[in-house]
Design a protein around this motif. Structure first.
Motif, PDB file in Angstrom:
ATOM      1  N   VAL A  41       0.803  -1.225   0.000  1.00  0.00           N
ATOM      2  CA  VAL A  41       0.000   0.000   0.000  1.00  0.00           C
ATOM      3  C   VAL A  41       0.840   1.281   0.000  1.00  0.00           C
ATOM      4  N   THR A  42       2.148   1.150  -0.073  1.00  0.00           N
ATOM      5  CA  THR A  42       2.971   2.353   0.041  1.00  0.00           C
ATOM      6  C   THR A  42       4.121   2.320  -0.958  1.00  0.00           C
ATOM      7  N   SER A  43       4.910   3.381  -0.947  1.00  0.00           N
ATOM      8  CA  SER A  43       5.996   3.560  -1.917  1.00  0.00           C
ATOM      9  C   SER A  43       7.249   2.805  -1.499  1.00  0.00           C
ATOM     10  N   LEU A  44       8.221   2.745  -2.430  1.00  0.00           N
ATOM     11  CA  LEU A  44       9.490   2.093  -2.135  1.00  0.00           C
ATOM     12  C   LEU A  44      10.245   2.835  -1.035  1.00  0.00           C
ATOM     13  N   TYR A  45      10.103   4.160  -1.008  1.00  0.00           N
ATOM     14  CA  TYR A  45      10.770   4.935   0.040  1.00  0.00           C
ATOM     15  C   TYR A  45      10.268   4.523   1.418  1.00  0.00           C
ATOM     16  N   ASN A  46       8.938   4.386   1.553  1.00  0.00           N
ATOM     17  CA  ASN A  46       8.373   3.970   2.835  1.00  0.00           C
ATOM     18  C   ASN A  46       8.736   2.535   3.181  1.00  0.00           C
ATOM     19  N   GLN A  47       8.928   1.705   2.177  1.00  0.00           N
ATOM     20  CA  GLN A  47       9.381   0.342   2.436  1.00  0.00           C
ATOM     21  C   GLN A  47      10.772   0.358   3.061  1.00  0.00           C
ATOM     22  N   LEU A  48      11.641   1.207   2.522  1.00  0.00           N
ATOM     23  CA  LEU A  48      12.978   1.338   3.095  1.00  0.00           C
ATOM     24  C   LEU A  48      12.910   1.890   4.512  1.00  0.00           C
ATOM     25  N   LEU A  49      12.008   2.851   4.716  1.00  0.00           N
ATOM     26  CA  LEU A  49      11.874   3.475   6.029  1.00  0.00           C
ATOM     27  C   LEU A  49      11.384   2.470   7.066  1.00  0.00           C
ATOM     28  N   PHE A  50      10.325   1.742   6.730  1.00  0.00           N
ATOM     29  CA  PHE A  50       9.788   0.768   7.676  1.00  0.00           C
ATOM     30  C   PHE A  50      10.704  -0.459   7.786  1.00  0.00           C
ATOM     31  N   GLY A  51      11.443  -0.751   6.741  1.00  0.00           N
ATOM     32  CA  GLY A  51      12.436  -1.812   6.833  1.00  0.00           C
ATOM     33  C   GLY A  51      13.507  -1.473   7.849  1.00  0.00           C
ATOM     34  N   LYS A  52      13.894  -0.205   7.881  1.00  0.00           N
ATOM     35  CA  LYS A  52      14.861   0.246   8.891  1.00  0.00           C
ATOM     36  C   LYS A  52      14.240   0.152  10.283  1.00  0.00           C
ATOM     37  N   PHE A  53      12.963   0.488  10.393  1.00  0.00           N
ATOM     38  CA  PHE A  53      12.277   0.372  11.680  1.00  0.00           C
ATOM     39  C   PHE A  53      12.243  -1.086  12.146  1.00  0.00           C
ATOM     40  N   ILE A  54      12.091  -2.008  11.201  1.00  0.00           N
ATOM     41  CA  ILE A  54      12.085  -3.432  11.553  1.00  0.00           C
ATOM     42  C   ILE A  54      13.418  -3.839  12.182  1.00  0.00           C
ATOM     43  N   SER A  55      14.513  -3.341  11.618  1.00  0.00           N
ATOM     44  CA  SER A  55      15.827  -3.662  12.208  1.00  0.00           C
ATOM     45  C   SER A  55      15.928  -3.099  13.620  1.00  0.00           C
ATOM     46  N   TYR A  56      15.330  -1.924  13.837  1.00  0.00           N
ATOM     47  CA  TYR A  56      15.311  -1.342  15.179  1.00  0.00           C
ATOM     48  C   TYR A  56      14.474  -2.203  16.138  1.00  0.00           C
ATOM     49  N   MET A  57      13.368  -2.751  15.644  1.00  0.00           N
ATOM     50  CA  MET A  57      12.507  -3.585  16.480  1.00  0.00           C
ATOM     51  C   MET A  57      13.226  -4.860  16.905  1.00  0.00           C
ATOM     52  N   ILE A  58      13.991  -5.447  15.987  1.00  0.00           N
ATOM     53  CA  ILE A  58      14.790  -6.626  16.337  1.00  0.00           C
ATOM     54  C   ILE A  58      15.828  -6.256  17.394  1.00  0.00           C
ATOM     55  N   PHE A  59      16.442  -5.104  17.220  1.00  0.00           N
ATOM     56  CA  PHE A  59      17.439  -4.618  18.166  1.00  0.00           C
ATOM     57  C   PHE A  59      16.810  -4.403  19.542  1.00  0.00           C
ATOM     58  N   ALA A  60      15.588  -3.855  19.564  1.00  0.00           N
ATOM     59  CA  ALA A  60      14.903  -3.627  20.831  1.00  0.00           C
ATOM     60  C   ALA A  60      14.557  -4.951  21.524  1.00  0.00           C
ATOM     61  N   LEU A  61      14.151  -5.948  20.739  1.00  0.00           N
ATOM     62  CA  LEU A  61      13.876  -7.269  21.317  1.00  0.00           C
ATOM     63  C   LEU A  61      15.131  -7.833  21.977  1.00  0.00           C
ATOM     64  N   ALA A  62      16.275  -7.629  21.329  1.00  0.00           N
ATOM     65  CA  ALA A  62      17.535  -8.142  21.868  1.00  0.00           C
ATOM     66  C   ALA A  62      17.849  -7.533  23.233  1.00  0.00           C
ATOM     67  N   LEU A  63      17.660  -6.216  23.351  1.00  0.00           N
ATOM     68  CA  LEU A  63      17.941  -5.591  24.648  1.00  0.00           C
ATOM     69  C   LEU A  63      16.876  -5.945  25.678  1.00  0.00           C
ATOM     70  N   ASP A  64      15.642  -6.159  25.232  1.00  0.00           N
ATOM     71  CA  ASP A  64      14.576  -6.440  26.184  1.00  0.00           C
ATOM     72  C   ASP A  64      14.793  -7.752  26.920  1.00  0.00           C
ATOM     73  N   ILE A  65      15.266  -8.773  26.209  1.00  0.00           N
ATOM     74  CA  ILE A  65      15.512 -10.038  26.917  1.00  0.00           C
ATOM     75  C   ILE A  65      16.694  -9.900  27.882  1.00  0.00           C
ATOM     76  N   LEU A  66      17.550  -8.920  27.631  1.00  0.00           N
ATOM     77  CA  LEU A  66      18.697  -8.705  28.511  1.00  0.00           C
ATOM     78  C   LEU A  66      18.342  -7.796  29.681  1.00  0.00           C
ATOM     79  N   TRP A  67      17.687  -6.690  29.400  1.00  0.00           N
ATOM     80  CA  TRP A  67      17.360  -5.703  30.437  1.00  0.00           C
ATOM     81  C   TRP A  67      16.008  -6.003  31.087  1.00  0.00           C
TER      82      TRP A  67
END
Length: 376
Positions: A41-67
């Motif tokens: 439903v969105t442009s390639l630019y937004n795909q890149l943007l939300f793809g970057k957010f996905i990497s951040y979400m994985i990163f947040a999961l990693a710290l959450d199991i630790l902290w």
């Protein structure tokens, strides 16, 4: 019958499901559904943007199991994100020959240490193993030395600061303050049935990676190992009295979290085609803590929602408020943290839990009143 007596009656096997709050699971399903349809439903630019957010979400999961689950706050967790990203980033930049940052530094050929990284599968493996091994060695030193509290936090902060300094000073090998370029050309060399994967393909690879990490983290936290980790967080002395060695479990969760963080760093690359020094430094480490504070730590859905929400606000506010976006975002975050001390998801869980408690008490009271009337 007073309130305390009613609460005692709630402690029955038939009512054990009260604590099985489902609101965070439904929100998680909603977030996954949203991310699934983004490319449709969105442009390639937004795909890149939300793809970057996905990497951040994985990163947040990693710290959450630790902290959140182990109680080990880390002020320098971006160290592991940066290690994973830089290992794969150097590999991708070397796919088309000598990278520009090495050529400008006076090198005429790829350094011997980097040559094995020209094999992308090997580089992916190293992007996972290097952060894990570094975390394991650090864990041996920190946890067997029984370093805790502020001293533990200072060590983690100092390590990421030293790593950031190393990246900045060894410009010939790391790209310095300019980061690693040429990643996009390296990504184009990766084919799927003879064709480049493309932005949408990389997005869905990142999405599948998020699902996999989420499932693994949920299984981990619900396992016996996860129960011991939470026990170490809540009462380490009692766990040690029961015959467990807390240092072993701390080292294990520290290594696992670093493994996921390195994976997040590699997922970040196709979305940005660039690896910057800021993504492996002190500032990014502290931003990660904000994500968990907003979403709610000790809650996998909360960590994902916090990372997604704060990153989205950062991107949106920068468009509408220009140079003032940081001030606006800061005010928003202060309001959220002040009024929702358990984070967004943690607060919603409390609301649902309290409602269930109220319903059970009302049902119990009704039955008791009915029984009393029958006796009369």
């Amino acid at each position: 019958m007073n309130f305390e007596s009613r609460l005692e009656k709630l402690k029955t096997p038939g009512l054990s499901g009260i604590k099985g709050v489902t609101v965070e699971k439904w929100i998680a399903y909603g977030v996954f559904a949203l991310l699934l349809v983004i490319p449709m439903v969105t442009s390639l630019y937004n795909q890149l943007l939300f793809g970057k957010f996905i990497s951040y979400m994985i990163f947040a999961l990693a710290l959450d199991i630790l902290w959140g689950y182990a109680g080990l706050m880390n002020l320098g967790f971006a160290l592991f994100f940066g290690l994973g990203g830089y290992v794969l980033g150097i590999s991708l930049s070397c796919q088309t020959g000598l990278p520009a940052f090495m050529e400008f530094g006076g090198l005429t050929q790829i350094p011997l240490l980097y040559r094995p990284l020209q094999n992308i599968p090997f580089a992916v493996l190293m992007g996972l193993l290097v952060p894990s091994v570094v975390a394991f060695v650090l864990g041996l030193f920190i946890f067997y030395s029984k370093i805790k509290g502020v001293f533990y936090n200072l060590i983690t902060l100092a390590l990421v600061a030293l790593f950031e300094l190393l990246l900045a000073t060894k410009q010939v090998y790391t790209g310095g303050s300019s980061g690693i370029n040429g990643i996009g050309a390296g990504l184009d060399t990766i084919k799927f049935f003879g064709k480049p994967i493309g932005i949408t393909g990389w997005y869905y690879i990142a999405f599948v990676g998020l699902l996999l990490v989420y499932v693994l983290c949920r299984l981990l936290t619900k396992s016996r190992f996860g129960s011991v980790i939470k026990s170490v967080r809540d009462n380490e002395a009692r766990v040690q009295f029961l015959g467990y060695n807390p240092a072993v479990f701390k080292i294990a969760i520290f290594t696992i979290a670093a493994f996921f963080a390195g994976f997040a760093g590699m997922v970040y690359l196709p979305m940005t085609s660039f690896m910057s020094i800021e993504a492996a430094g002190v500032s990014f480490s502290t931003t990660l803590l904000v994500w968990l504070a907003v979403g709610g730590r000790g809650n996998l859905t909360g960590s994902m929602v916090g990372a997604l929400l704060v990153s989205f606000l950062q991107s949106t506010l920068s468009e509408y408020f220009g140079n003032m976006w940081q001030l606006v975002l800061g005010v928003v975050l202060i309001v959220i943290v002040y009024f929702l001390p358990k984070g967004i998801i943690g607060t919603l869980q409390d609301i649902q839990y309290n409602r269930r408690i109220a319903k059970v008490i009302a049902a119990k009271t009704s039955k008791e009143q009915t029984a009393e009337k029958k006796e009369e």
